[in-house]
Design a protein around this motif. Structure first.
Motif, short mmCIF file in Angstrom:
data_model
loop_
_atom_site.label_atom_id
_atom_site.label_comp_id
_atom_site.label_asym_id
_atom_site.label_seq_id
_atom_site.Cartn_x
_atom_site.Cartn_y
_atom_site.Cartn_z
N SER A 742 9.30 -17.66 10.56
CA SER A 742 8.72 -18.99 10.36
C SER A 742 9.76 -20.04 10.01
CB SER A 742 7.67 -18.93 9.25
OG SER A 742 8.28 -18.63 8.01
N GLY A 743 11.00 -19.61 9.80
CA GLY A 743 12.05 -20.54 9.43
C GLY A 743 12.08 -20.86 7.95
N GLN A 744 11.20 -20.28 7.17
CA GLN A 744 11.14 -20.57 5.74
C GLN A 744 12.20 -19.83 4.94
OE1 GLN A 744 8.75 -22.67 3.92
NE2 GLN A 744 8.82 -23.45 6.01
N ALA A 745 12.80 -18.79 5.52
CA ALA A 745 13.77 -18.01 4.77
C ALA A 745 14.93 -18.88 4.29
CB ALA A 745 14.28 -16.86 5.63
N GLY A 746 15.32 -19.87 5.09
CA GLY A 746 16.44 -20.73 4.71
C GLY A 746 16.14 -21.61 3.52
N ARG A 747 14.90 -21.71 3.11
CA ARG A 747 14.53 -22.57 1.97
C ARG A 747 14.48 -21.79 0.65
NH1 ARG A 747 9.40 -25.92 2.58
NH2 ARG A 747 10.47 -27.14 0.96
N LEU A 748 14.88 -20.54 0.67
CA LEU A 748 14.80 -19.73 -0.55
C LEU A 748 15.53 -20.40 -1.69
CD1 LEU A 748 14.14 -17.14 -2.12
CD2 LEU A 748 16.23 -16.13 -1.16
N ASP A 749 16.81 -20.84 -1.45
CA ASP A 749 17.58 -21.41 -2.55
C ASP A 749 17.07 -22.78 -2.95
OD1 ASP A 749 19.21 -19.21 -2.74
OD2 ASP A 749 20.67 -19.96 -1.29
N GLU A 750 16.39 -23.46 -2.02
CA GLU A 750 15.80 -24.76 -2.34
C GLU A 750 14.56 -24.61 -3.21
OE1 GLU A 750 13.01 -28.03 -0.05
OE2 GLU A 750 14.39 -26.81 1.14
N LEU A 751 13.69 -23.65 -2.83
CA LEU A 751 12.41 -23.50 -3.53
C LEU A 751 12.53 -22.68 -4.81
CD1 LEU A 751 10.15 -22.80 -0.42
CD2 LEU A 751 10.29 -24.93 -1.74
N ALA A 752 13.41 -21.72 -4.81
CA ALA A 752 13.58 -20.88 -6.00
C ALA A 752 15.07 -20.65 -6.22
CB ALA A 752 12.85 -19.55 -5.83
N PRO A 753 15.78 -21.70 -6.62
CA PRO A 753 17.24 -21.58 -6.79
C PRO A 753 17.58 -20.57 -7.89
CG PRO A 753 16.43 -23.63 -7.76
CD PRO A 753 15.28 -23.03 -7.01
N GLU A 754 18.73 -19.92 -7.71
CA GLU A 754 19.17 -18.99 -8.75
C GLU A 754 19.50 -19.74 -10.02
OE1 GLU A 754 21.64 -15.44 -7.87
OE2 GLU A 754 22.01 -16.50 -5.98
N ARG A 755 20.10 -20.96 -9.86
CA ARG A 755 20.54 -21.74 -11.01
C ARG A 755 20.08 -23.18 -10.86
NH1 ARG A 755 24.59 -19.24 -14.05
NH2 ARG A 755 25.29 -17.23 -13.19
N LEU A 756 19.91 -23.86 -11.99
CA LEU A 756 19.61 -25.28 -12.02
C LEU A 756 20.72 -26.01 -12.77
CD1 LEU A 756 15.79 -25.44 -12.88
CD2 LEU A 756 16.85 -25.98 -10.68
N GLN A 757 21.14 -27.16 -12.21
CA GLN A 757 22.15 -27.96 -12.90
C GLN A 757 21.45 -28.83 -13.94
OE1 GLN A 757 25.21 -29.60 -10.48
NE2 GLN A 757 25.61 -31.34 -11.89
N VAL A 758 22.03 -28.84 -15.17
CA VAL A 758 21.47 -29.61 -16.27
C VAL A 758 22.40 -30.80 -16.54
CG1 VAL A 758 20.25 -27.65 -17.24
CG2 VAL A 758 22.60 -28.11 -17.95
N PRO A 759 21.96 -31.78 -17.36
CA PRO A 759 22.76 -33.01 -17.57
C PRO A 759 24.18 -32.76 -18.05
CG PRO A 759 20.52 -33.37 -18.32
CD PRO A 759 20.60 -31.93 -17.95
N SER A 760 24.44 -31.68 -18.73
CA SER A 760 25.80 -31.41 -19.20
C SER A 760 26.74 -31.03 -18.08
CB SER A 760 25.78 -30.29 -20.24
OG SER A 760 25.41 -29.07 -19.61
N GLY A 761 26.18 -30.75 -16.89
CA GLY A 761 26.98 -30.28 -15.77
C GLY A 761 26.94 -28.78 -15.57
N SER A 762 26.41 -28.07 -16.55
CA SER A 762 26.31 -26.61 -16.42
C SER A 762 25.28 -26.23 -15.36
CB SER A 762 25.91 -25.99 -17.76
OG SER A 762 26.87 -26.24 -18.74
N ARG A 763 25.52 -25.10 -14.70
CA ARG A 763 24.54 -24.52 -13.79
C ARG A 763 23.97 -23.30 -14.49
NH1 ARG A 763 24.05 -26.01 -8.86
NH2 ARG A 763 23.53 -23.92 -8.09
N VAL A 764 22.73 -23.41 -14.89
CA VAL A 764 22.09 -22.40 -15.76
C VAL A 764 21.15 -21.54 -14.91
CG1 VAL A 764 20.65 -22.01 -17.79
CG2 VAL A 764 22.23 -23.98 -17.71
N ARG A 765 21.25 -20.20 -15.10
CA ARG A 765 20.42 -19.25 -14.35
C ARG A 765 18.95 -19.39 -14.76
NH1 ARG A 765 21.27 -14.45 -11.56
NH2 ARG A 765 23.50 -14.51 -12.04
#
Length: 855
Positions: A742-765
C-alpha cells in the motif's frame, strides 16, 4: 374367585370408560393416576377383558396385554397382585417375564415384562404378533429403555400395526409432552382416594455437605436415623425410608440397631435384594409387628408396601453419569426432583391417612428440579445406539423421542460400537452386532462374552461377564479374580443371582456361535478355575469388555489407562504390584486428576494388545517436549507408550508443526532472537495497529503465530530445533509485515518515530510498550514547549524527570502542567538541585541540557 370387593374399591375404575374410548378411537392414551389407584393392576385386567369395569357391564373383548415395568421387582409384584385379584396363581391368566425368569402359561393374556425384555422382543418381532395393547408403566421415570420402547412402538403403529393400542401410564409425569409424542393422544386422569397426607419438614439442625459423586455426608444419614426414630414415636404403622443406594441402606440399618431396641423389624429393599426378601416386604407383616423398610428408588413405583403409613425421605437419588471423553460411567448422587418426592410421599397415603417426613427445608423444596433428568441426556448411550442400529435407524433421527440424544454422547457410543464390530463404517448393524443385541447385556459385555468365549471357554467367560454385569459387593474387594472365587464359594444373595445370570449367559453366548467352549486357545487351562489361571481368564474377559481401560503401571499404585486417564489403587490393594491391569470399574471425582479403581484384574501386555488392538498404532511422533523438538518412532496402545526410538530425518512438515507448537507454548518473544531495536519495532507496529488499524499489522503473540507463513518464512521451514529458532533475527523477519504493497511502510518513521526532538535539541526515545506512547525527558529540556507532542495523532504521555533522571511528574497536557503543576514541582526540587534552572515562567524560558552558569 375374582376379588370383586377389592377391584370395586380401586379409584382408577372411574377413568376406565374414558380410557376404553380413547383406545377405541385414536388408539393411544396417556393415563395419569395417583399412587394406590389401581393403575398398574386393574387397568390391564380390564383392557384384557378378564374382569368387567367395576360397577359396569360385563367384561369386554378378550385382548392380549403386555405391561412394561422399569424394574424386575415391580414386574414380579404387579403380576402377583393381578393374579391374586383373579384368585389365580401367576402363570395362569397373568404371567411375567424378566431377565433370567419367565412364568407364563398357554392361557396367559396379561404379561408383565421389564422394558428391557420388551425391547428384545420388539427386535425379534417388530409386529408383536398377537399383542393387542401395550402399557408403558411409570413412564415419568424416563428410563432410557422405556423411552426407546415408546419410540419403537410408535414406529410400529405408524408403519406395520396401526391397530396396536398404546398407553403411557404414570402417577406423576409430563402429561402434555407424552400426549404430543403419542400424536396428541387424549390424557385420561383418575382421581385417587384423598387419604390425608401430612408433610413434616425435618431438615438437619446443622448444615450437611451436599452429595459429591457417590459420597453422602454421614451426618445426613445419622439425621435420617433420628427422623426414623421420631416417626416411630409419633406415628402408627410401618415406616418406608427412601435412601439413594445400597451402601446408605446398610449404614442406616446398622445405626438403627436390632429389632428389640428399635421396637420394629428392619428390612432392606433394593435391586440386589434376594427375591424372597422382596416378596416378604410386599406381603406385609403377618403378625402385626411394626416394620421399618429401607429402600432405594425401586420402592417408588408400581407396588404397594402393605402397612406403610409413614415415609421418611432422605431427598437423595442416584442417576447415571458418563464421562464420554474418558470412557467412564458411574452413578452419582443427586437431589431428588419434585416429581420423585411426590411419588415417594404417595407411598404413605395408599391405604390410609399418612405422613411424609422430608429431610430438607420447605424453602429448599421449590428449588428442586421438577422432574428427574431423562436418562437419555446423562447416560452411556452405547446400548441405545445398538438398539437404534438394529432397528434400522443408526443415528436415531427417525425415532419419536421426548428428548433427542446429545450428539456428542451418541457419537461416542457409535465409536464404541464400531470398535467392537457391532456396526460398520456407515453405522449399520453387523451380524455380530445383532448377536450382541440379543444377549441382554451392555454391548461392551456382549463383546467380552463372544470374544472371551473363544479364548477361555463359554462357561468361564459367562461367569466373568455375570460379575461385570452386576458389580459385586464392595466387601468382595477390588481384585476381580478374587471376587470370582468368592462368588463361586458364596451363599449370599449376590452369589445366587450371579450363578443364575452366568447360566443364562453361557447358554446365550453358546448360541452366539463364536464359542469353542474349551478355553485352550491361549493356554488357560482345562476349563476349571484353578490357581493362577483364574487371573488370566478374568483379565482376558475384562480387557475385552473395557479395552480403553487396559492400564500400565506407573509406580506407587498409579496406572495410565489407554484412554489417557490416570488411575489409582487404594492403599493396601493387592493389585498395586501388577505391571498391567484391566480396569472393570472406576470412577473419577469431579476435582480429581485420576480415576479411582474399584475393580480390576491383572493382565499382561499381550492381553492388553490383543483386547485393545484397535488402539494399537505405530508411527512417527514429532512434537515439542521439554523445551525442544523431539522426534521418535513410537508404538502406542492408545495413550500408553509401548516402545520408542530416536527418529532420524523426520518429516519436515511435522517438525514445522512442532516448532509452531513450541512458539505457541512459550511465545515468540521467548524463542526468537530479539534485540532492543527489534523489540522496539514490534512495539511501534503494535501502537500503529491500535491507533490506526489496517494496514498496520497486529503483532500480538496470537496474530504472529496465526500469520507465521507471512513473516517467519523461509527461516521456519529450515529450522530443526530450538537453537535454530534462537538464530532467527526477529526484527528483520517482522519487517516483512510492513504494509509495503500500500506504500504505507515508508511512513513508519513519520507516524511512529523512534525518537522525538525536544526544545533542548535532544532526540529522546519514545517508548511504545504501553497503551499510550511515553516520552521520558528531563523537565528543563521542555522549557518553552506549550503543546504536548503527538505521534500518529495520539498525544504522548510525558514523564517529566528530575535532573537526576527520577520521575517528577506525569502529564498528557503540558500547557496545563506549566499552569497548575509546575510550581509544586519547582518548590520541591529547586532546593535539591540548585545548579539547575528553575524559572518562574517555564513557557518563556530557554530549554537546556546544561547547568546554570556559575556567577
Amino acid at each position: 374367585m375374582i376379588r370383586e370387593d377389592v377391584l370395586g374399591a380401586l379409584p382408577v375404575r372411574t377413568a376406565l370408560p374414558a380410557l376404553e374410548a380413547a383406545l377405541d378411537g385414536p388408539g393411544c392414551a396417556v393415563l395419569c393416576a395417583p399412587p394406590g389407584t389401581g393403575k398398574t393392576t386393574l387397568v390391564p385386567l380390564v383392557l384384557a377383558g378378564l374382569v368387567p369395569v367395576p360397577g359396569g357391564a360385563a367384561g369386554g373383548p378378550r385382548r392380549r396385554v403386555v405391561v412394561a415395568e422399569p424394574r424386575r421387582i415391580a414386574a414380579r409384584a404387579a403380576a402377583r397382585r393381578m393374579a391374586w385379584l383373579l384368585g389365580e396363581r401367576v402363570g395362569g391368566s397373568v404371567g411375567f417375564t424378566v431377565r433370567g425368569e419367565r412364568v407364563v402359561g398357554r392361557d396367559t393374556v396379561v404379561e408383565v415384562v421389564t422394558t428391557g425384555v420388551l425391547l428384545q422382543r420388539l427386535q425379534r418381532d417388530q409386529e408383536l404378533e398377537g399383542v393387542d395393547v401395550v402399557i408403558i408403566d411409570e413412564c415419568h421415570e424416563r428410563h432410557l429403555d422405556a423411552d426407546t420402547v415408546a419410540a419403537f412402538l410408535l414406529d410400529v403403529r405408524a408403519t406395520l400395526r396401526p391397530e396396536l393400542r398404546l398407553v403411557a401410564a404414570s402417577a406423576t409425569t409430563d402429561a402434555e409432552g407424552w400426549a404430543r409424542l403419542l400424536g396428541n393422544a387424549p390424557v385420561v386422569e383418575a382421581r385417587g382416594v384423598t387419604h390425608p397426607l401430612e408433610v413434616v419438614w425435618a431438615p438437619p439442625a446443622r448444615p450437611v455437605r451436599p452429595p459429591h459423586g457417590m459420597r453422602v455426608d454421614p451426618a445426613l444419614l445419622t439425621h435420617v436415623v433420628s427422623v426414623v426414630r421420631r416417626a416411630l414415636a409419633e406415628r402408627a404403622g410401618d415406616v418406608l425410608v427412601f435412601l439413594p443406594g445400597v451402601g446408605e441402606i446398610g449404614r442406616v440399618a446398622g445405626q438403627l440397631g436390632d429389632r428389640d431396641g428399635l421396637g420394629a423389624e428392619v428390612l432392606q429393599v433394593h435391586g440386589r435384594a434376594p427375591a424372597q426378601v422382596q416378596d416378604a416386604v410386599l406381603a406385609g407383616s403377618g403378625d402385626g409387628d411394626r416394620r421399618v423398610v429401607l429402600a432405594t428408588s425401586v420402592a417408588e413405583s408400581s407396588l404397594t408396601v402393605p402397612g406403610v403409613r409413614v415415609v421418611v425421605d432422605s431427598g437423595l437419588a442416584r442417576e447415571p453419569r458418563t464421562d464420554h471423553a474418558r470412557g467412564l460411567s458411574a452413578l452419582t448422587t443427586v437431589r431428588a426432583s419434585q416429581a420423585t418426592a411426590r411419588q415417594r410421599a404417595g407411598r404413605a397415603g395408599r391405604e390410609a391417612p399418612g405422613a411424609v417426613y422430608r429431610c430438607w427445608d420447605e424453602a429448599e423444596d421449590a428449588r428442586l428440579a421438577r422432574f428427574p433428568a431423562p436418562e437419555i441426556k446423562v447416560a452411556d448411550l452405547a446400548a441405545f445406539a445398538l438398539q437404534a442400529a438394529c432397528w434400522g435407524d443408526p443415528d436415531a433421527s427417525g425415532l419419536a423421542l421426548l428428548d433427542a440424544p446429545p450428539a456428542g454422547a451418541l457419537a461416542a457410543a457409535r465409536a464404541v460400537l464400531a470398535a467392537i464390530g457391532a456396526v460398520d463404517a456407515e453405522g449399520r448393524v453387523t451380524d455380530r452386532g445383532v448377536r450382541m443385541s440379543r444377549l441382554g447385556v451392555h454391548p461392551r459385555l456382549a463383546r467380552a462374552l463372544l470374544d472371551g468365549a473363544r479364548e477361555v471357554g463359554a462357561r468361564r467367560a459367562a461367569e466373568v461377564v455375570a460379575l461385570l454385569s452386576e458389580e459385586p459387593p464392595r466387601g468382595y474387594g477390588d481384585d476381580l479374580a478374587a471376587a470370582w472365587r468368592t462368588a463361586g464359594r458364596g451363599g449370599d444373595g449376590y452369589a445366587a443371582r450371579w450363578r443364575q445370570e452366568a447360566r443364562r449367559l453361557a447358554s446365550a453366548g453358546g448360541r452366539g456361535g463364536e464359542a469353542d467352549g474349551d478355553g485352550r486357545r491361549r493356554g488357560y487351562g482345562d476349563g476349571e478355575a484353578n490357581g493362577p489361571a483364574d487371573d488370566a481368564v478374568v483379565g482376558v474377559v475384562a480387557a475385552y469388555a473395557f479395552p480403553e481401560r487396559v492400564a500400565r503401571a506407573r509406580g506407587g499404585g498409579a496406572f495410565l489407562m489407554a484412554s489417557g486417564t490416570g488411575a489409582e489403587l487404594a492403599d493396601g490393594s493387592g493389585l498395586r504390584s501388577a505391571p498391567w491391569l484391566a480396569v472393570a470399574v472406576a470412577d473419577r471425582p469431579p476435582t480429581a486428576a485420576s480415576a479411582r479403581v474399584r475393580l480390576a484384574a491383572v493382565i499382561d501386555e499381550d492381553t492388553a494388545r490383543n483386547a485393545a488392538a484397535h488402539l494399537l498404532v505405530s508411527g512417527e511422533e514429532v512434537r515439542w517436549e521439554d523445551g525442544d523438538v523431539v522426534a521418535r518412532q513410537v508404538r502406542r496402545l492408545g495413550a500408553i507408550e509401548l516402545s520408542a526410538r530416536p527418529l532420524r530425518g523426520p518429516d519436515r512438515a511435522l517438525v514445522r508443526a512442532a516448532l509452531l507448537e513450541g512458539l505457541r507454548r512459550e511465545g515468540p518473544g521467548a524463542l526468537l532472537h530479539w534485540t532492543r531495536d527489534s523489540e522496539a519495532l514490534r512495539e511501534r507496529l503494535g501502537f500503529l495497529h491500535r491507533a490506526l488499524g489496517s494496514p498496520w499489522p497486529d503483532v500480538s503473540d496470537a496474530a504472529l503465530l496465526d500469520g507465521a507463513d507471512d513473516w517467519l518464512e523461509p527461516e521456519l521451514s529450515k529450522a530443526r530445533r530450538r537453537a535454530d529458532l534462537a538464530r532467527i533475527e526477529a526484527g528483520q523477519a517482522l519487517r516483512r509485515l510492513l504494509p509495503w504493497s500500500s506504500g504505507q511502510a515508508g511512513r513508519l518513521d513519520e507516524l511512529a518515530p523512534e525518537r522525538l526532538q525536544v526544545p533542548s535539541g535532544s532526540r529522546v526515545r519514545v517508548d511504545y510498550g504501553g497503551e499510550q506512547p511515553v516520552l521520558a525527558v528531563k523537565l528543563q529540556e521542555l522549557f518553552g514547549m506549550t503543546e504536548t507532542p503527538k505521534v500518529a495523532g495520539v498525544p504522548v504521555l510525558v514523564h517529566l524527570l528530575s535532573p537526576a533522571g527520577r520521575p517528577a511528574a506525569v502529564t498528557a497536557d503540558l500547557a496545563s502542567f506549566w499552569r497548575e503543576g509546575y510550581r509544586a514541582v519547582r518548590a520541591e526540587l529547586r532546593g535539591r538541585y540548585p545548579r539547575h534552572p528553575w524559572p518562574e515562567d517555564p513557557t518563556q524560558a530557554i530549554a537546556t541540557r546544561r547547568l546554570k552558569d556559575r556567577r
